[in-house]
Design an enzyme around this catalytic site. Structure first.
Site, short mmCIF file in Angstrom:
data_model
loop_
_atom_site.label_atom_id
_atom_site.label_comp_id
_atom_site.label_asym_id
_atom_site.label_seq_id
_atom_site.Cartn_x
_atom_site.Cartn_y
_atom_site.Cartn_z
N ASN A 1 0.88 -1.17 0.00
CA ASN A 1 0.00 0.00 0.00
C ASN A 1 0.92 1.21 0.00
OD1 ASN A 1 -1.83 2.01 0.49
ND2 ASN A 1 -2.61 1.17 2.41
N LYS B 1 3.38 0.90 3.08
CA LYS B 1 2.95 -0.11 4.05
C LYS B 1 3.03 -1.46 3.36
CE LYS B 1 -0.38 2.91 6.35
NZ LYS B 1 -1.76 3.34 6.33
N ARG C 1 -2.75 -2.18 -3.20
CA ARG C 1 -3.91 -1.33 -3.01
C ARG C 1 -3.81 -0.20 -4.04
NH1 ARG C 1 -5.81 1.89 2.33
NH2 ARG C 1 -7.76 2.59 1.46
N HIS D 1 -12.50 3.58 0.00
CA HIS D 1 -12.45 2.65 1.15
C HIS D 1 -13.16 1.33 0.84
CE1 HIS D 1 -11.97 6.43 3.85
NE2 HIS D 1 -10.80 5.85 3.70
N ARG E 1 -8.96 16.76 5.81
CA ARG E 1 -9.86 17.10 4.68
C ARG E 1 -11.22 17.51 5.22
NH1 ARG E 1 -9.44 11.46 1.97
NH2 ARG E 1 -7.63 10.97 3.24
N GLU F 1 -7.88 -4.34 5.51
CA GLU F 1 -7.81 -4.17 4.06
C GLU F 1 -6.72 -5.04 3.45
OE1 GLU F 1 -7.73 -0.20 5.48
OE2 GLU F 1 -8.77 0.53 3.71
P1 ADP Z 1 -5.64 5.78 8.09
O1 ADP Z 1 -6.76 6.46 7.38
O2 ADP Z 1 -4.37 6.54 8.08
O3 ADP Z 1 -5.50 4.29 7.80
P2 ADP Z 1 -6.42 4.84 10.71
O4 ADP Z 1 -7.58 4.01 10.37
O5 ADP Z 1 -5.16 4.18 11.16
O6 ADP Z 1 -6.10 5.90 9.58
O7 ADP Z 1 -6.89 5.87 11.83
C1 ADP Z 1 -5.97 6.82 12.31
C2 ADP Z 1 -6.69 7.72 13.27
O8 ADP Z 1 -7.33 6.95 14.29
C3 ADP Z 1 -5.71 8.61 14.00
O9 ADP Z 1 -5.51 9.79 13.31
C4 ADP Z 1 -6.39 8.85 15.32
O10 ADP Z 1 -7.07 10.09 15.22
C5 ADP Z 1 -7.41 7.77 15.44
N1 ADP Z 1 -7.25 6.96 16.65
C6 ADP Z 1 -6.44 5.90 16.85
N2 ADP Z 1 -6.55 5.45 18.12
C7 ADP Z 1 -7.47 6.24 18.73
C8 ADP Z 1 -8.04 6.28 20.04
N3 ADP Z 1 -7.68 5.43 20.98
N4 ADP Z 1 -8.95 7.25 20.29
C9 ADP Z 1 -9.31 8.12 19.34
N5 ADP Z 1 -8.82 8.13 18.11
C10 ADP Z 1 -7.91 7.20 17.80
#
Ligand code: ADP
Length: 398
Positions: free
Chosen positions: A9, A16, A93, A181, A241, A379
């Site tokens: 990815n 990743k 991806r 997504h 965004r 994913e």
């Molecule tokens: P990406 O779209 O980069 O794959 P992720 O699905 O990994 O994103 O989500 C990342 C976001 O999840 C982080 O920016 C953070 O805001 C949020 N996040 C992760 N752990 C927590 C938590 N314990 N509480 C609140 N938000 C969280």
């Protein structure tokens, strides 16, 4: 001998990767999950095993300045560990499959050309996805590359849900709602029959709440509509965004504030959303921990917008049977789940505060007319499965 699939990815500053082993037909076991981030600035390499324990972690030479160099690092790491292994394919991806790709596809030179043609539709993602395919094909000649698209899952949506209501000469050139997504939603839809059988064939909204965020309206496991459209800017408030905004604002940025196209792009993709409103952070954890009124407003808007979109998607579905939370925020923040469920109580969602703090998957009360769930997405596993399935089909027909 065990077969392996590599899943990649590739983003603008990160790569990743996952290594999956295929011990028996249709089974893919994660062996390693890694990340090269800070590409071009302060590159860093980290790999964990399937249980999350660190296998390797180190700073990289600053010379790792693009995706190709990152892939070199990955290849050097893989080589001694998987010497002689049978790599059946590399699954990628790919953010955009346009109107053409309804399913994962083995990459041929013609496919690669189509994917390059789609770069203008996803300039911040597609070029890096394509570059990773090219670099992997060079490194592993003879190993099939499989492109798995974030858009494919949505291609069965009714025509009306895909309309962008602009003049035909514009829409004919591919301006329509695509949705993204899709690999995450597809994974959730494959799990629903086991995890939440009572809603699997019903009307479900899946909320993928990560730093990029969207929702998908599913009926009988299929996408009917989603909040992301032509680009990944529509719908929910995201980390950086804005989600849906009045397009007149964009005109104003150009005409009255004199911003250049690059400035507008930067504003919309990198400076808005939670970061823009709060002025503090794009990370939900920081915002939830902050007492700053602007941080609170950012969280309030995130919840408000999510509830508004759930209402809209429930209207599209003609009612709602279940709500599923997934991705970083959806999986890890009981507070945000609680607030979104409470704001959607009018639909018949009764969240159970204790279950919501626990390990799920069901977080609603027994009496709740609409059930609520937490289901971790995967994913990469979806990509590994697709890669195996596409290549298996080819083998079977050979
Ligand atoms: P990406 O779209 O980069 O794959 P992720 O699905 O990994 O994103 O989500 C990342 C976001 O999840 C982080 O920016 C953070 O805001 C949020 N996040 C992760 N752990 C927590 C938590 N314990 N509480 C609140 N938000 C969280």
């Amino acid at each position: 001998m065990n077969a392996y699939a590599l899943v990649l990815n590739a983003g603008s500053s990160s790569l990743k990767f996952c290594v999956f082993r295929n011990p028996e037909p249709h089974v893919w076991r994660l062996e390693a999950r890694g990340l090269i981030d800070g590409i071009g600035t302060a590159p860093n390499f980290s790999v964990k095993d399937a249980g999350g324990a660190a296998i390797d972690q180190r700073r990289l030479d600053i010379g790792v300045h693009d995706g190709r160099a990152a892939l070199e690092v990955l290849a050097a790491w893989l080589r001694p560990r998987y010497a002689g292994a049978r790599v059946v394919g590399v699954g990628h991806r790919v953010v955009h499959g346009g109107q053409r790709y309804l399913a994962p596809t083995v990459v041929t030179p013609a496919v690669l050309k189509h994917l390059r043609d789609l770069v203008p539709l996803a300039p911040l993602h597609q070029p890096y996805n394509v570059a990773a395919i090219e670099a992997a094909a060079e490194r592993l000649p003879g190993v099939p590359q499989v492109a798995c698209f974030d858009t494919s899952f949505h291609r069965g949506q009714p025509e009306v849900a895909q309309v962008v209501p602009l003049p035909r000469e514009i829409t004919r050139a591919g301006v329509q709602r695509y949705g993204f997504h899709g690999l995450s939603y597809e994974y959730i839809s494959t799990l629903l029959p086991q995890v939440a059988p009572e809603i699997a064939h019903g009307r479900v909204v899946v909320a993928h709440l990560g730093s990029g965020a969207s929702m998908c309206a599913m009926k009988d496991g299929r996408s009917i509509d989603s909040t992301l459209g032509f680009t990944a800017l529509d719908g929910l408030c995201m980390g950086t965004r804005p989600g849906a905004i009045d397009p007149g604002v964009v005109l104003y940025l150009f005409q009255s504030l004199g911003l250049s196209p690059k400035d507008v792009e930067n504003t919309l993709y990198k400076k808005s959303g939670l970061l823009g409103i709060s002025g503090v952070s794009n990370d939900m954890r920081d915002l939830l921990a902050s007492r700053d009124p602007a941080a609170r407003l950012a969280v309030d808007y995130f919840v408000y917008r999510a509830a508004k979109e759930i209402g809209a998607l429930a209207a599209v579905l003609g009612g709602l049977d279940g709500l599923v939370f997934t991705a970083g925020i959806g999986e890890n923040s009981p507070e945000i789940r609680q607030r979104i469920c409470e704001a959607s109580a009018w639909l018949g969602i009764e969240v159970d505060p204790d279950a919501n703090q626990g390990h799920g998957p069901c977080i609603s009360r027994r009496s709740s007319r609409v059930s609520a769930w937490v289901i971790p997405t995967n994913e990469e596993l979806m990509i590994a499965r697709h890669t195996g399935a596409v290549l298996g089909l080819i083998e079977a027909s050979a």
